[in-house]
Scaffold this active site. Structure first.
Site, PDB file in Angstrom:
ATOM      1  N   ASP A   1      35.140  34.752  43.606  1.00 11.26           N
ATOM      2  CA  ASP A   1      35.532  35.642  42.519  1.00 11.26           C
ATOM      3  C   ASP A   1      36.842  35.139  41.919  1.00 11.26           C
ATOM      4  O   ASP A   1      37.872  35.107  42.601  1.00 11.26           O
ATOM      5  CB  ASP A   1      35.696  37.068  43.053  1.00 11.26           C
ATOM      6  CG  ASP A   1      36.154  38.058  41.998  1.00 11.26           C
ATOM      7  OD1 ASP A   1      36.044  37.755  40.793  1.00 11.26           O
ATOM      8  OD2 ASP A   1      36.628  39.147  42.383  1.00 11.26           O
TER       9      ASP A   1
ATOM     10  N   ASN B   1      32.481  40.278  44.719  1.00 13.31           N
ATOM     11  CA  ASN B   1      33.399  40.497  43.606  1.00 13.31           C
ATOM     12  C   ASN B   1      34.441  41.546  43.966  1.00 13.31           C
ATOM     13  O   ASN B   1      34.301  42.275  44.947  1.00 13.31           O
ATOM     14  CB  ASN B   1      32.623  40.937  42.355  1.00 13.31           C
ATOM     15  CG  ASN B   1      31.737  39.828  41.842  1.00 13.31           C
ATOM     16  OD1 ASN B   1      32.131  38.669  41.808  1.00 13.31           O
ATOM     17  ND2 ASN B   1      30.521  40.167  41.457  1.00 13.31           N
ATOM     18  N   CYS B   2      35.477  41.602  43.152  1.00 14.05           N
ATOM     19  CA  CYS B   2      36.580  42.534  43.307  1.00 14.05           C
ATOM     20  C   CYS B   2      36.028  43.943  43.490  1.00 14.05           C
ATOM     21  O   CYS B   2      35.097  44.316  42.775  1.00 14.05           O
ATOM     22  CB  CYS B   2      37.476  42.455  42.075  1.00 14.05           C
ATOM     23  SG  CYS B   2      38.911  43.519  42.130  1.00 14.05           S
ATOM     24  N   PRO B   3      36.552  44.682  44.404  1.00 15.15           N
ATOM     25  CA  PRO B   3      37.722  44.471  45.253  1.00 15.15           C
ATOM     26  C   PRO B   3      37.378  43.953  46.647  1.00 15.15           C
ATOM     27  O   PRO B   3      38.233  43.959  47.525  1.00 15.15           O
ATOM     28  CB  PRO B   3      38.334  45.862  45.348  1.00 15.15           C
ATOM     29  CG  PRO B   3      37.125  46.751  45.420  1.00 15.15           C
ATOM     30  CD  PRO B   3      36.107  46.088  44.482  1.00 15.15           C
TER      31      PRO B   3
END
Length: 78
Positions: free
Chosen positions: A41, A14-16
């Site tokens: 994501d 997931n981010c980042p």
């Protein structure tokens, strides 16, 4: 072997992390070489184009297949 200088699969991250992995991979490439980035994501759909714009890399293509986002990024001259 693909036509890409590098390919990274960030599925499940997931981010980042997809952006950070893209930054790391692009650092290893020379200007004009292409990176194929795979992500799951959904935030990457906005994050990767913004990253490319901010860093001077070109987003050549983006698509979605089988719940995976695919980005082709060409390293810019910066």
């Amino acid at each position: 072997m693909s036509d890409f200088a590098a390919e990274i699969d960030t599925s499940g991250l997931n981010c980042p992390l997809p952006v950070l992995k893209a930054r790391q991979a692009l650092a290893e490439l020379t200007t004009g070489q292409q990176l194929h980035l795979i992500a799951t994501d959904k935030g990457a759909a906005k994050d990767i184009p913004a990253f490319c714009k901010m860093t001077g890399n070109a987003l050549i293509d983006s698509s979605e297949t089988d719940d995976k986002l695919h980005f082709i990024i060409e390293k810019g001259g910066i």
